[in-house]
Design a protein around this motif. Structure first.
Motif, PDB file in Angstrom:
ATOM      1  N   UNK A 189     -23.935  -7.279  -0.713  1.00  0.00           N
ATOM      2  CA  UNK A 189     -24.945  -6.253  -0.907  1.00  0.00           C
ATOM      3  C   UNK A 189     -24.396  -5.045  -1.650  1.00  0.00           C
ATOM      4  N   UNK A 190     -23.108  -5.091  -1.896  1.00  0.00           N
ATOM      5  CA  UNK A 190     -22.499  -3.927  -2.522  1.00  0.00           C
ATOM      6  C   UNK A 190     -23.068  -3.680  -3.912  1.00  0.00           C
ATOM      7  N   UNK A 191     -23.250  -2.457  -4.181  1.00  0.00           N
ATOM      8  CA  UNK A 191     -23.696  -2.082  -5.512  1.00  0.00           C
ATOM      9  C   UNK A 191     -22.523  -2.279  -6.461  1.00  0.00           C
ATOM     10  N   UNK A 192     -22.812  -2.594  -7.684  1.00  0.00           N
ATOM     11  CA  UNK A 192     -21.739  -2.742  -8.654  1.00  0.00           C
ATOM     12  C   UNK A 192     -21.828  -1.562  -9.610  1.00  0.00           C
ATOM     13  N   UNK A 193     -21.000  -0.581  -9.412  1.00  0.00           N
ATOM     14  CA  UNK A 193     -21.096   0.610 -10.257  1.00  0.00           C
ATOM     15  C   UNK A 193     -20.883   0.262 -11.727  1.00  0.00           C
ATOM     16  N   UNK A 194     -21.611   0.929 -12.550  1.00  0.00           N
ATOM     17  CA  UNK A 194     -21.457   0.812 -14.007  1.00  0.00           C
ATOM     18  C   UNK A 194     -21.812  -0.561 -14.555  1.00  0.00           C
ATOM     19  N   UNK A 195     -22.494  -1.363 -13.769  1.00  0.00           N
ATOM     20  CA  UNK A 195     -22.876  -2.678 -14.287  1.00  0.00           C
ATOM     21  C   UNK A 195     -23.873  -2.491 -15.429  1.00  0.00           C
ATOM     22  N   UNK A 221     -16.538 -13.888 -32.856  1.00  0.00           N
ATOM     23  CA  UNK A 221     -17.268 -12.634 -33.000  1.00  0.00           C
ATOM     24  C   UNK A 221     -16.365 -11.540 -32.449  1.00  0.00           C
ATOM     25  N   UNK A 222     -15.539 -10.960 -33.326  1.00  0.00           N
ATOM     26  CA  UNK A 222     -14.459 -10.092 -32.832  1.00  0.00           C
ATOM     27  C   UNK A 222     -14.939  -8.851 -32.088  1.00  0.00           C
ATOM     28  N   UNK A 223     -16.170  -8.445 -32.285  1.00  0.00           N
ATOM     29  CA  UNK A 223     -16.626  -7.268 -31.544  1.00  0.00           C
ATOM     30  C   UNK A 223     -17.544  -7.652 -30.389  1.00  0.00           C
ATOM     31  N   UNK A 224     -17.484  -8.907 -30.003  1.00  0.00           N
ATOM     32  CA  UNK A 224     -18.372  -9.387 -28.943  1.00  0.00           C
ATOM     33  C   UNK A 224     -18.138  -8.635 -27.637  1.00  0.00           C
ATOM     34  N   UNK A 225     -19.233  -8.449 -26.919  1.00  0.00           N
ATOM     35  CA  UNK A 225     -19.145  -7.903 -25.558  1.00  0.00           C
ATOM     36  C   UNK A 225     -19.458  -9.024 -24.589  1.00  0.00           C
ATOM     37  N   UNK A 226     -18.536  -9.249 -23.689  1.00  0.00           N
ATOM     38  CA  UNK A 226     -18.633 -10.405 -22.800  1.00  0.00           C
ATOM     39  C   UNK A 226     -18.505  -9.929 -21.357  1.00  0.00           C
ATOM     40  N   UNK A 227     -19.344 -10.470 -20.511  1.00  0.00           N
ATOM     41  CA  UNK A 227     -19.250 -10.167 -19.085  1.00  0.00           C
ATOM     42  C   UNK A 227     -19.055 -11.467 -18.314  1.00  0.00           C
ATOM     43  N   UNK A 275      -5.104  -5.461 -16.877  1.00  0.00           N
ATOM     44  CA  UNK A 275      -5.448  -4.479 -17.911  1.00  0.00           C
ATOM     45  C   UNK A 275      -6.088  -5.094 -19.158  1.00  0.00           C
ATOM     46  N   UNK A 276      -6.038  -6.382 -19.247  1.00  0.00           N
ATOM     47  CA  UNK A 276      -6.663  -7.067 -20.372  1.00  0.00           C
ATOM     48  C   UNK A 276      -8.180  -6.857 -20.350  1.00  0.00           C
ATOM     49  N   UNK A 277      -8.722  -6.674 -19.163  1.00  0.00           N
ATOM     50  CA  UNK A 277     -10.172  -6.597 -19.016  1.00  0.00           C
ATOM     51  C   UNK A 277     -10.687  -5.166 -19.192  1.00  0.00           C
ATOM     52  N   UNK A 278     -11.812  -5.077 -19.822  1.00  0.00           N
ATOM     53  CA  UNK A 278     -12.418  -3.773 -20.083  1.00  0.00           C
ATOM     54  C   UNK A 278     -13.154  -3.295 -18.837  1.00  0.00           C
ATOM     55  N   UNK A 279     -12.934  -2.043 -18.445  1.00  0.00           N
ATOM     56  CA  UNK A 279     -13.712  -1.532 -17.309  1.00  0.00           C
ATOM     57  C   UNK A 279     -15.211  -1.622 -17.600  1.00  0.00           C
ATOM     58  N   UNK A 280     -15.974  -1.936 -16.587  1.00  0.00           N
ATOM     59  CA  UNK A 280     -17.421  -2.086 -16.767  1.00  0.00           C
ATOM     60  C   UNK A 280     -18.039  -0.847 -17.403  1.00  0.00           C
ATOM     61  N   UNK A 281     -17.525   0.299 -17.013  1.00  0.00           N
ATOM     62  CA  UNK A 281     -18.109   1.544 -17.504  1.00  0.00           C
ATOM     63  C   UNK A 281     -17.933   1.707 -19.010  1.00  0.00           C
ATOM     64  N   UNK A 282     -16.988   0.980 -19.576  1.00  0.00           N
ATOM     65  CA  UNK A 282     -16.713   1.167 -21.008  1.00  0.00           C
ATOM     66  C   UNK A 282     -17.290   0.063 -21.887  1.00  0.00           C
ATOM     67  N   UNK A 283     -17.714  -1.009 -21.267  1.00  0.00           N
ATOM     68  CA  UNK A 283     -18.065  -2.197 -22.058  1.00  0.00           C
ATOM     69  C   UNK A 283     -19.166  -1.927 -23.087  1.00  0.00           C
ATOM     70  N   UNK A 284     -20.216  -1.274 -22.658  1.00  0.00           N
ATOM     71  CA  UNK A 284     -21.363  -1.069 -23.545  1.00  0.00           C
ATOM     72  C   UNK A 284     -21.004  -0.197 -24.736  1.00  0.00           C
ATOM     73  N   UNK A 285     -20.142   0.779 -24.506  1.00  0.00           N
ATOM     74  CA  UNK A 285     -19.842   1.737 -25.561  1.00  0.00           C
ATOM     75  C   UNK A 285     -18.754   1.267 -26.521  1.00  0.00           C
ATOM     76  N   UNK A 286     -17.956   0.329 -26.078  1.00  0.00           N
ATOM     77  CA  UNK A 286     -16.800  -0.066 -26.897  1.00  0.00           C
ATOM     78  C   UNK A 286     -17.240  -0.586 -28.256  1.00  0.00           C
ATOM     79  N   UNK A 287     -16.739   0.070 -29.285  1.00  0.00           N
ATOM     80  CA  UNK A 287     -17.114  -0.335 -30.636  1.00  0.00           C
ATOM     81  C   UNK A 287     -16.660  -1.769 -30.916  1.00  0.00           C
ATOM     82  N   UNK A 288     -15.478  -2.078 -30.448  1.00  0.00           N
ATOM     83  CA  UNK A 288     -14.945  -3.419 -30.717  1.00  0.00           C
ATOM     84  C   UNK A 288     -15.182  -4.407 -29.576  1.00  0.00           C
TER      85      UNK A 288
END
Lengths: 692, 142
Positions: A189-195, A221-227, A275-288
């Motif tokens: 039930x935990x909320x997932x911050x920055x999802x 797709x080098x600038x792909x955003x993946x979750x 550290x390879x993984x992008x924090x959720x809070x940054x994923x949407x904004x990351x240019x690459x």
């Protein structure tokens, strides 16, 4: 290579350039390794080590393709190379370690560029020789990185409250040596911050198939955003070592699932460190773009119409393309699943947690039953027997029970299965073949588990591990209105691995249409990797590219038997086995004893030419073969599995490094009048050492 | 001793005489259609780069994947003399990015590996890349 040597010799370098040269050298060296010893990455680092009684342990990871090529250390060489060369501080650097470099004049940026360039050319030239067909997966060897695992809330005051699944925020906030495992029950039930509300590529599952898909997507797709969304609390890791190397490692770190290799190095099971993984809070904004991970949550529904996934806590994430890679879960055995008291004495084996649980328990036991005669059961039985013999104070009796007449009875033709069982019987495992468990109860003075076998024998054991196979995890099929395969299990997908428009399935969970072999579902690591990659490519390209690359698997069943296989390997099919007249020198044990373990196998790549154009004479050792003793009868050979007389599967028995030849035969998809003639291509008399 | 056969139910077994077993004596040929068409290696026959090459490890898909690709690509297609002379900027950008991930792009425990690789010349050990003390203040190299 020779260009490198020329370059490396005699030219004075600044520290930075020296570093570059050193690192590229090492990269270069590693990149050439695949052409050498093939698939026993651990053992390849341990020359001189004797082969353990149960080969599965040493022989490590199936397919090995994902390890041998470039390991993270070489990855870091690659990283370091240009970094060192391009260090922003102009002028010479002093090597912080390493030998002195006399007479180093300051270098100029153009030198740096040249050097970096050469490094890259080196990479290019050398790797051009390598086959790109197999994804390499790299467990991190960076201890530091592994320490970056999530700390618990208490030690990270700056982090959002109750946020067990957030990606690592930064290395600085993470605390080493703190368990990252958190109780699963509290998560749902935990909320997932920055999802994010929308991520173009959503991967349901965080195992091998999902990770392979991520890599393919990001490559295309080098600038792909993946979750990625996975229900385990760990970062994506590889499972094969859980029933293999981990049992042979003395020191295992629970938190980063790292373990000590034979050579004393720590190695992690993670595909990539946190550290390879992008924090959720940054994923949407990351240019690459980047890849983020939600851990400890399940996806409960994939809505193909609205193009969104729903998580167990009600969160919704929209997608452009979605991959379902939910894998499988161990089948339960109803006879051993009757009540809580019994369930406490019975376990299955699939996850890292299962490994730690079993290891903790087993060393205090006297008797353990392994139920199942397949890959997992056989590997675990061997591992436990060996561990008990060598490491644990108390002797543990390991009893393997299965209904088939011999080990791997669903895979090997009966004669071979029976022969193999005899071969491994004295490895310290008590084998009860042809036996079902008719009844089970918990009783006796110590509340032991009492199993009644079909021949009436009653076995009293401390614990039982059920390894009777996997079932595809299709929990979300109904809610998602996806078709489940009645025959094979798994989500039904087409040859392009698509279940619905923009929804793909890969790995254990996919019942796919193999354009050559027909509909099937495969439960092997290599399949997860290659199908995940194909799905990933199709998700990006939108191409109708069928999944045609035949995955392989391999196993070792003790010191005398090792094999690799491609295609439909099913013991119900008619088979034709073509064997060499065996000698005692043809077994893996002998090969290992003779040289070192790594020498008995080699890179899969390039084997086509090796195998088909080999012109060395027949081994004198083989041609002087002694009269065939019954117990050496099936020492070495190739087994063809036939469907309507067409070769649909090839199993190479104590014959290594011929997988691409086998793949080609399956792609040919035709009948052969004379299979002995076909078998000649495998050059089964050729010694491993000669091929090397 | 000639090759001989046995049959056990649906399973046939052939023992091949060493003298009959050589690959060159096989009459089997393959059709061109069954050739493996998967991309091979890093640089394709048309000169393009296969970013999915296993040889790259996580480089092309990691947090500095784009920077790495740009630098690599710049060099790969460079026609200047010395090759890659115009790529300095892109390399600095890549380095800038990598500095933000010291745990990913730093290798503290490499030296023990040296001995594992026969081809490794006796080069000095790679110096540690200095860790940026203020990672959050570094602008991403984008």
């Amino acid at each position: 290579m020779s260009a490198w040597s020329a370059f490396g010799g005699g030219i004075p370098f600044s520290g930075g350039l020296v570093a570059l040269r050193a690192s590229t050298w090492r990269l270069n060296a590693r990149l050439t390794r695949p052409l050498g010893p093939r698939h026993r990455p651990l053992s390849s680092l341990t020359s001189g080590l004797t082969y353990p009684a149960c080969g599965a342990g040493l022989a490590a990871w199936p397919s090995g393709q994902y390890v041998a090529r470039v390991r993270p250390s070489s990855y870091s060489h690659l990283r370091l190379g240009p970094m060192a060369a391009m260090a922003s501080t102009a002028g010479p650097e002093t090597p912080s370690s390493g030998g002195p470099q006399p007479n180093q004049p300051p270098s100029t940026p153009s030198h740096w560029v040249l050097m970096a360039g050469v490094a890259l050319v080196g990479v290019g030239l050398l790797t051009a020789k390598l086959s790109g067909q197999d994804l390499v997966y790299i467990p991190s060897m960076l201890k530091k990185a592994a320490e970056g695992a999530d700390p618990p809330e208490s030690s990270a005051p700056n982090r959002r409250s109750s946020n067990p699944v957030e990606s690592v925020t930064s290395v600085a906030t993470s605390t080493p040596d703190v368990p990252q495992n958190l109780p699963v029950t509290s998560l749902h039930r935990a909320e997932i911050p920055d999802l994010p509300r929308f991520v173009p590529y959503v991967l349901v599952g965080a195992g091998a198939a999902a990770f392979a898909a991520f890599r393919a997507i990001k490559s295309e797709d080098p600038t792909a955003k993946v979750l990625m969304i996975g229900d385990e609390n760990h970062y994506p890791y590889m499972r094969p070592p859980l029933s293999k190397e981990l049992w042979y490692s003395d020191k295992i770190e629970r938190d980063d699932i790292s373990f000590t290799q034979w050579n004393g190095r720590q190695r992690s099971l993670y595909f990539e460190p946190p550290p390879f993984f992008t924090p959720l809070s940054e994923l949407t904004e990351k240019k690459n773009g980047g890849v983020s991970i939600v851990r400890g949550h399940k996806v409960v529904k994939v809505n193909s119409v609205k193009q969104e996934v729903e998580l167990d806590n009600g969160s919704v994430v929209g997608f452009k393309k979605c991959l379902i890679a939910t894998g499988g879960r161990p089948k339960k055995f109803p006879v051993l699943d009757k009540n809580p008291l019994m369930r406490a004495k019975v376990s299955t084996f699939r996850t890292a947690q299962d490994f730690f649980d079993l290891k903790d328990k087993a060393q205090h036991m006297k008797k353990i039953a392994i139920i199942g005669g397949g890959f997992l059961g056989s590997e675990l039985a061997c591992a436990l027997a060996l561990k008990s013999r060598n490491k644990w104070d108390s002797k543990l009796e390991v009893i393997q029970i299965f209904p088939e007449n011999g080990k791997m009875g669903k895979v090997l033709p009966e004669y071979l299965s029976a022969w193999t069982t005899e071969k491994v019987r004295d490895e310290g495992v008590t084998i009860k073949s042809g036996q079902k468990i008719e009844q089970a109860e918990v009783g006796g003075p110590k509340n032991d588990l009492i199993l009644t076998l079909s021949d009436g024998e009653k076995l009293t054991v401390d614990h039982a591990v059920v390894a009777i196979g996997l079932e595809a995890n299709t929990d979300l099929a109904k809610s998602s209105r996806l078709e489940v395969d009645n025959e094979f299990g798994g989500f039904r997908v087409n040859a392009e691995l698509e279940a619905r428009s923009n929804v793909y399935v890969a790995g254990d969970a996919a019942s796919f249409y193999d354009v050559i072999l027909g509909r099937r579902r495969v439960e092997h690591h290599d399949h997860a990797i290659v199908s995940g990659r194909q799905a990933g490519l199709n998700m990006v390209r939108g191409l109708a590219q069928p999944y045609t690359h035949q995955s392989m698997f391999w196993s070792d069943l003790g010191p005398d038997v090792g094999y690799e296989a491609v295609g439909l390997i099913d013991s119900t099919l008619p088979t034709v086995g073509v064997f060499a007249r065996g000698t005692q020198g043809d077994t893996p044990k002998a090969a290992v004893t003779q040289s070192d373990e790594a020498m008995r196998s080699e890179s899969q790549e390039g084997d086509e030419s090796e195998a088909s154009s080999g012109s060395s004479p027949v081994s004198p050792r083989a041609s002087s073969s002694l009269p065939l003793a019954e117990n050496e009868k099936y020492g070495k050979g190739v087994i063809f599995y036939l469907k309507d007389d067409v070769v649909v599967g090839v199993l190479m028995w104590n014959v290594f490094n011929r997988v691409s030849l086998a793949r080609r035969i399956i792609r040919e998809n035709k009948r052969y009048e004379d299979l002995a003639d076909l078998a000649k291509l495998f050059d089964i008399y050729k010694d491993e050492e000669e091929i090397n | 001793m000639a090759s001989y056969c046995e049959e056990k139910g649906k399973d046939r077994i052939i023992f091949l005489n060493p003298m009959d077993a050589h690959p060159n004596s096989s009459s089997v040929t393959f059709s061109s259609e069954s050739e493996d068409t998967a991309p091979q290696g890093l640089v394709q026959s048309d000169g393009s780069i296969n970013w999915n090459c296993p040889c790259l490890g996580g480089m092309a898909v990691g947090p500095c994947g784009m920077e790495f690709r740009e630098a690599f690509e710049c060099f790969h297609y460079s026609e200047s003399d010395p090759k890659g002379a115009e790529c300095l900027d892109k390399f600095s950008q890549m380095q800038g990015c990598m500095k933000q991930f010291p745990d990913l792009y730093e290798s503290a425990d490499d030296p023990p590996e040296l001995g594992q690789i026969a081809e490794t010349p006796s080069d000095p050990i790679v110096p540690e890349t200095p860790t940026n003390p203020n990672p959050e203040k570094t602008e991403p190299a984008q």
